[in-house]
Design a protein around this motif. Structure first.
Motif, PDB file in Angstrom:
ATOM      1  N   UNK A   1      11.887  10.157   0.952  1.00  0.00           N
ATOM      2  CA  UNK A   1      12.572   8.924   0.566  1.00  0.00           C
ATOM      3  C   UNK A   1      11.659   7.698   0.503  1.00  0.00           C
ATOM      4  N   UNK A   2      10.481   7.783   1.064  1.00  0.00           N
ATOM      5  CA  UNK A   2       9.565   6.641   1.025  1.00  0.00           C
ATOM      6  C   UNK A   2       8.697   6.645  -0.232  1.00  0.00           C
TER       7      UNK A   2
ATOM      8  N   UNK B   1       0.863  -1.179   0.000  1.00  0.00           N
ATOM      9  CA  UNK B   1       0.000   0.000   0.000  1.00  0.00           C
ATOM     10  C   UNK B   1       0.901   1.230   0.000  1.00  0.00           C
ATOM     11  N   UNK B   2       1.872   1.227  -0.898  1.00  0.00           N
ATOM     12  CA  UNK B   2       2.844   2.293  -0.945  1.00  0.00           C
ATOM     13  C   UNK B   2       2.375   3.425  -1.853  1.00  0.00           C
ATOM     14  N   UNK B   3       3.219   4.420  -1.955  1.00  0.00           N
ATOM     15  CA  UNK B   3       2.944   5.574  -2.807  1.00  0.00           C
ATOM     16  C   UNK B   3       4.007   5.653  -3.886  1.00  0.00           C
TER      17      UNK B   3
ATOM     18  N   UNK C   1       0.996  -0.506 -11.425  1.00  0.00           N
ATOM     19  CA  UNK C   1       1.307  -0.160 -10.035  1.00  0.00           C
ATOM     20  C   UNK C   1       0.027   0.035  -9.237  1.00  0.00           C
ATOM     21  N   UNK C   2      -0.936   0.743  -9.827  1.00  0.00           N
ATOM     22  CA  UNK C   2      -2.201   0.991  -9.130  1.00  0.00           C
ATOM     23  C   UNK C   2      -2.917  -0.323  -8.847  1.00  0.00           C
TER      24      UNK C   2
END
Length: 157
Positions: free
Chosen positions: A150-151, A33-35, A58-59
């Motif tokens: 950085x995330x 569940x990243x960005x 990616x989505x």
């Protein structure tokens, strides 16, 4: 190593493993569940198409997408814009032929944040009311924060 120090090391390793498992479980059992931030500037039809196809993948994998469209790629955000031609997909893809703006609309419909660069509208023939519903104009400050985080990986096309 003595028995006591071996026992302490084993207990510490077990505690770290248990903590890691608990953390993984509290974050959806390994689901991503990243960005991600996708910056698209190219006027190349294939580059635009591939950027949209990869963004869509990616989505679908659970990524919370932000898309920034600049320069000629900003045209994709204009309501009614149509690419000159469609892109043929590989034979294994049931879509057959796609257009980047069609995939962009799908991304928007599925919750992607889409913005044009702050300088796109003042340097084009379009105004904010010409943009697709849901497309905004990026503010440099918040966009720079996202780029510096950085995330959040940044992908540029």
């Amino acid at each position: 190593m003595t028995f006591k120090s071996s026992l302490v090391a084993a207990v510490a390793a077990g505690a770290m493993t248990w903590g890691a498992l608990a953390m993984a479980d509290s974050h959806g059992g390994g689901e991503m569940h990243d960005k991600a931030l996708v910056i698209l500037t190219s006027d190349s039809l294939q580059t635009q198409g591939m950027a949209m196809i990869l963004s869509n993948a990616m989505q679908e994998q659970g990524t919370d997408l932000s898309i920034l469209l600049c320069d000629a790629a900003g045209n994709l955000a204009v309501e009614g814009y149509a690419s000159a031609e469609a892109i043929a997909t590989p034979p294994s893809n049931p879509a057959g032929q796609v257009k980047p703006e069609g995939i962009l609309q799908k991304l928007l419909d599925n919750g992607a944040s889409v913005n044009v660069c702050a300088i796109y509208l003042p340097n084009s023939e379009y105004a904010q009311e010409d943009l697709r519903e849901g497309v905004g104009v990026a503010a440099p400050g918040p966009m720079a924060e996202m780029m510096r985080d950085p995330s959040i990986p940044v992908f540029s096309f």
